[in-house]
Design an enzyme around this catalytic site. Structure first.
Site, PDB file in Angstrom:
ATOM      1  N   ASN A 129      55.574 -43.578  31.253  1.00  0.00           N
ATOM      2  CA  ASN A 129      56.256 -44.816  31.624  1.00  0.00           C
ATOM      3  C   ASN A 129      55.261 -45.957  31.823  1.00  0.00           C
ATOM      4  OD1 ASN A 129      58.724 -43.516  31.628  1.00  0.00           O
ATOM      5  ND2 ASN A 129      58.894 -43.386  33.845  1.00  0.00           N
ATOM      6  N   ARG A 137      68.127 -45.522  17.534  1.00  0.00           N
ATOM      7  CA  ARG A 137      67.066 -44.512  17.635  1.00  0.00           C
ATOM      8  C   ARG A 137      67.651 -43.170  17.231  1.00  0.00           C
ATOM      9  NH1 ARG A 137      62.919 -46.991  20.498  1.00  0.00           N
ATOM     10  NH2 ARG A 137      63.547 -48.446  22.155  1.00  0.00           N
ATOM     11  N   HIS A 194      72.077 -53.072  18.905  1.00  0.00           N
ATOM     12  CA  HIS A 194      71.894 -52.001  19.887  1.00  0.00           C
ATOM     13  C   HIS A 194      73.195 -51.256  20.189  1.00  0.00           C
ATOM     14  CE1 HIS A 194      70.884 -50.565  24.118  1.00  0.00           C
ATOM     15  NE2 HIS A 194      69.855 -50.123  23.421  1.00  0.00           N
ATOM     16  N   ARG A 226      69.594 -47.444  37.907  1.00  0.00           N
ATOM     17  CA  ARG A 226      68.501 -46.473  37.840  1.00  0.00           C
ATOM     18  C   ARG A 226      67.132 -47.122  37.981  1.00  0.00           C
ATOM     19  NH1 ARG A 226      67.486 -44.974  32.254  1.00  0.00           N
ATOM     20  NH2 ARG A 226      65.739 -46.402  32.400  1.00  0.00           N
ATOM     21  N   HIS A 251      71.326 -42.772  32.117  1.00  0.00           N
ATOM     22  CA  HIS A 251      71.267 -43.742  31.030  1.00  0.00           C
ATOM     23  C   HIS A 251      72.613 -44.406  30.736  1.00  0.00           C
ATOM     24  CE1 HIS A 251      70.569 -44.935  26.675  1.00  0.00           C
ATOM     25  NE2 HIS A 251      69.474 -45.399  27.249  1.00  0.00           N
TER      26      HIS A 251
END
EC number: 2.7.4.1
Length: 749
Positions: free
Chosen positions: A50, A417, A477, A606, A634
């Site tokens: 991260n 992705r 997206h 989150r 997520h």
């Protein structure tokens, strides 16, 4: 904007510091004795990964802003240079804590459980001989040292580990014309002349050789009665694993690379390059070629961070700092091994199941019959899948079945992705090869997945897929797949909407939501949306879906203001939101207004949250929690009480300016009452978590939520998994009970 007396600069938290606060919560998992040992090691690796991305992108962006010297301040009132300084201070504190956890806690405990990092200076001669054989047989032939002249480094990749070697003695050969990585306007300050011997060399370790080198168990360091094989097999004892890191192995035998010279010191270092390199689409006629140029520019970009071994000499430190022009605030000297992502490899070592979490295999959705086509299951009613508690397989199956179903005419899908060996991409190619009309929007600008997406785009084009590279100036997206099928009643559109990517690997690790439906209105909206994107046209007004950057922001603000107005009229008003990030100032201000009107607001964010909860006169009725557990949260799910007729949505978008204004995103209403009820109960569960939840304070700090004396422990992720298991078991038991009944054959009438 609200007329609250709270000063403007006190209304918002700095985005970068809020992100570092999130990574600190992840680090707390590595520091939590309740977590299994190898899971703690994995969490430590996650914090390192991260931080790498944060430095590449966010610090890189601040560096570029600082060079502009505009004096512009962020919503929290900080200039770019002030942010860089604050971030550096926080990063140093964070890195110090990472290594304290590793060296004082995890590494000794791993050794107690026979997962041992070998020190070649202190091990047995026998083990050292095994290491030397490996070095001579597998390492020397691969690596190449490179002498350094006038600070002319070879082009070193970012995030790789390299060895800087300080030398004495005469070099017989001095390579000429080495690539120059210094900026053209910066002349070398090295006082040495070209004909003097080089004092430094670099050995790039590259990515070909594994970082973790298994070794046989050292009898001196373990139980002498242990049966240790002599062939160096790391699996010789199922509960023992001994290893050396590649940089330690090469450093120990580094003299082999420099015969006739004295090695004064050999120390590992690592550089991080600025990855905030974006495509200038106004000058990119060929998007594919333009993205390849972006990847090359990122490879050659400035160094924004330098990490090195704490014991490196001042000569090595100064040499590296001056060679790479690194800000001293972003030089990190660490007491332990660089790049803690190697701990991912330790987490996967066989034979230590007791040190890992209990397996939670994804469950089959009761709404999906494995013996029936996916089209039949969806035709029976809308299906919601909650990943990773329920398997992602139905989504993959739907696309794979569409590829071979003779009644399917077209498949339209957005890919942001994907996995390395994506079965979904393979299915799209197969569908096109069978003559179906297949259109894929492949987002080439998906950061750090650009190279893979370029490869997929070319492969799909060769198979006959119509590939679209998105919209100029925007990232696509949204997560949607549309399948057009010919059925007796006419053409029917089957759809998947999701909060996560079409990646069956991360679907086992990320908490996301999938909605499978054949709703006619959704079908019309989704088709109009898709055609507008592929045709570069202005989309017509949609009936149910909201699109960023056109209507999604307005829809969210109207929903929040609707609750505000109901509260002012004396009605109950309630908002529950689950997000990855809350950054957008307009949305935050609208939430503040709702709070001042008395709306109960529960935010499950989150990561980054720039809103300050619990401030008198501003945000008294706002609660913010963050869940950090074994799965990455997520999903984006939004609940509005709406006068007792709840409205619930899933979305691909966080509440950030980039999502609302600079990306193609979707907001999808959930219409099925049972699915709405399940999502609402799930949101409520997150706010009851008292095991892995953190409550945000008004100053931006977080405190772990602990159960009261009479409260039972609640861990939301475990509760969701146990419920998925029990729901499927109950249905299977009911089916078995029905199947076990004896039924007699009756004569024909």
């Amino acid at each position: 904007m609200s007329s609250s007396p709270v000063a403007a600069e006190s209304r918002y938290l700095n985005r970068e510091l809020a992100w570092l606060e999130f990574n600190s919560r992840v680090l707390d998992q590595a520091d939590d004795a309740r977590v299994h040992l190898l899971e703690r090691a994995k969490f430590l690796a996650i914090t390192a990964s991260n931080l790498d991305e944060f430095v590449m992108v966010r610090v890189g962006s601040l560096k570029l802003q600082g060079q502009g010297s505009s004096g512009r301040r962020d919503p929290a009132g900080l200039t770019a240079s002030e942010q860089l300084q604050a971030v550096a201070t926080r990063c140093h504190r964070h890195v110090g804590r990472q290594y304290k956890i590793l060296l004082d806690d995890l590494q000794p405990q791993l050794a107690e459980h026979r997962i041992t990092r070998v020190d070649l200076d202190q091990c047995s001669e026998r083990l050292r001989a095994v290491a030397e054989r490996h070095f001579r047989g597998d390492v020397v032939a691969v690596l190449s040292p490179q002498a350094l002249h006038d600070r002319r480094f070879p082009m070193l990749p970012g995030l790789g580990i390299h060895l800087c070697v300080q030398l004495r003695g005469v070099a017989e050969l001095a390579p000429q014309n080495m690539p120059q990585i210094l900026p053209a306007h910066e002349p070398s300050s090295d006082p040495q002349s070209d004909d003097e011997e080089p004092q430094f060399a670099v050995i790039p370790l590259g990515r070909t050789l594994p970082r973790i080198v298994p070794l046989p168990i050292d009898k001196q360091a373990t139980d002498p009665a242990m049966d240790v094989s002599s062939d160096g097999d790391p699996d010789a004892h199922e509960s023992s694993f001994s290893y050396v890191l590649l940089e330690d192995l090469v450093s120990h035998f580094v003299d082999e690379f420099f015969p006739g010279r004295e090695v004064v010191q050999c120390k590992p270092f690592r550089i991080t390059r600025n990855a905030d390199v974006e495509l200038r689409e106004d000058g990119a006629g060929d998007l594919l070629g333009g993205m390849e140029e972006v990847l090359e520019s990122r490879r050659l970009s400035d160094v924004v961070r330098l990490e090195m071994d704490a014991s490196a000499s001042d000569e090595i430190r100064n040499y590296l700092m001056e060679s790479f022009y690194v800000d001293p605030d972003y030089v990190f000297r660490t007491e332990g091994p660089l790049d803690l992502t190697y701990l991912f490899g330790l987490h996967g070592v066989k034979g230590f199941d007791a040190l890992r979490d209990e397996a939670w295999p994804p469950q089959r959705s009761p709404a999906v019959d494995p013996a029936e086509p996916m089209f039949s299951s969806i035709a029976a009613g809308d299906i919601m899948l909650m990943h990773p508690y329920e398997t992602f397989d139905p989504v993959v199956r739907l696309i794979e079945e569409a590829a071979t179903d003779p009644d399917v005419l077209a498949v339209k899908q957005i890919l942001y992705r994907t996995s390395r060996d994506s079965p979904i991409v393979a299915a799209l190619k197969r569908a096109a090869e069978r003559g179906k009309y297949v259109t894929a929007i492949v987002e080439l600008k998906a950061r750090f997945d650009e190279a893979r997406n370029i490869e997929w785009a070319r492969e799909m084009e060769q198979s006959g897929v119509q590939v679209i590279y998105g919209i100029r100036g925007l990232k696509t997206h949204a997560k949607v797949c549309i399948i057009v099928r010919r059925e007796p009643q006419g053409l029917v559109r089957y759809m998947h909407f999701g909060t996560g990517n079409y990646n069956e690997v991360t679907a086992n690790l990320y908490g996301d939501v999938s909605l499978l439906t054949k709703d006619e209105t959704f079908g019309t909206d989704a088709t109009m949306f898709f055609n507008a994107v592929t045709g570069s046209s202005h989309p017509q007004p949609l009936q149910q879906l909201a699109i960023a950057p056109l209507t999604l922001r307005r829809t969210i603000l109207e929903l929040i203001r609707g609750e505000t107005e109901r509260s002012r009229q004396g009605q109950k008003a309630h908002i529950m939101v689950k997000l990855n990030a809350l950054v957008d100032m307009e949305v935050i201000d609208t939430l503040y207004e709702a709070s001042q009107a008395g709306v109960k607001i529960q935010l499950n964010v989150r990561g980054v949250c720039c809103l300050r909860p619990g401030i008198a006169g501003l945000s008294e009725s706002i609660e913010v929690v963050s869940i950090v557990d074994r799965f990455l949260e997520h999903a984006r799910v939004f609940y509005f009480r709406h006068g007792g007729d709840p409205q619930i949505f899933i979305s691909s978008a966080d509440w950030m300016p980039r999502n609302l204004d600079r990306r193609i995103e979707l907001l999808v209403p959930v219409n099925d009452p049972a699915i709405r009820r399940r999502l609402r109960e799930t949101l409520q569960l997150y706010f009851r978590d008292n095991q892995n939840a953190w409550a945000m304070q008004s100053d931006g700090a977080y405190e772990r939520v602990v159960p009261g004396k009479k409260q039972k422990p609640i861990r939301s992720q475990e509760s969701l998994y146990r419920k998925a298991v029990k729901t499927l078991q109950d249905i299977q038991e009911k089916q078995q009970s029905t199947q076990s009944r004896f039924e007699t054959h009756r004569p024909r009438e």
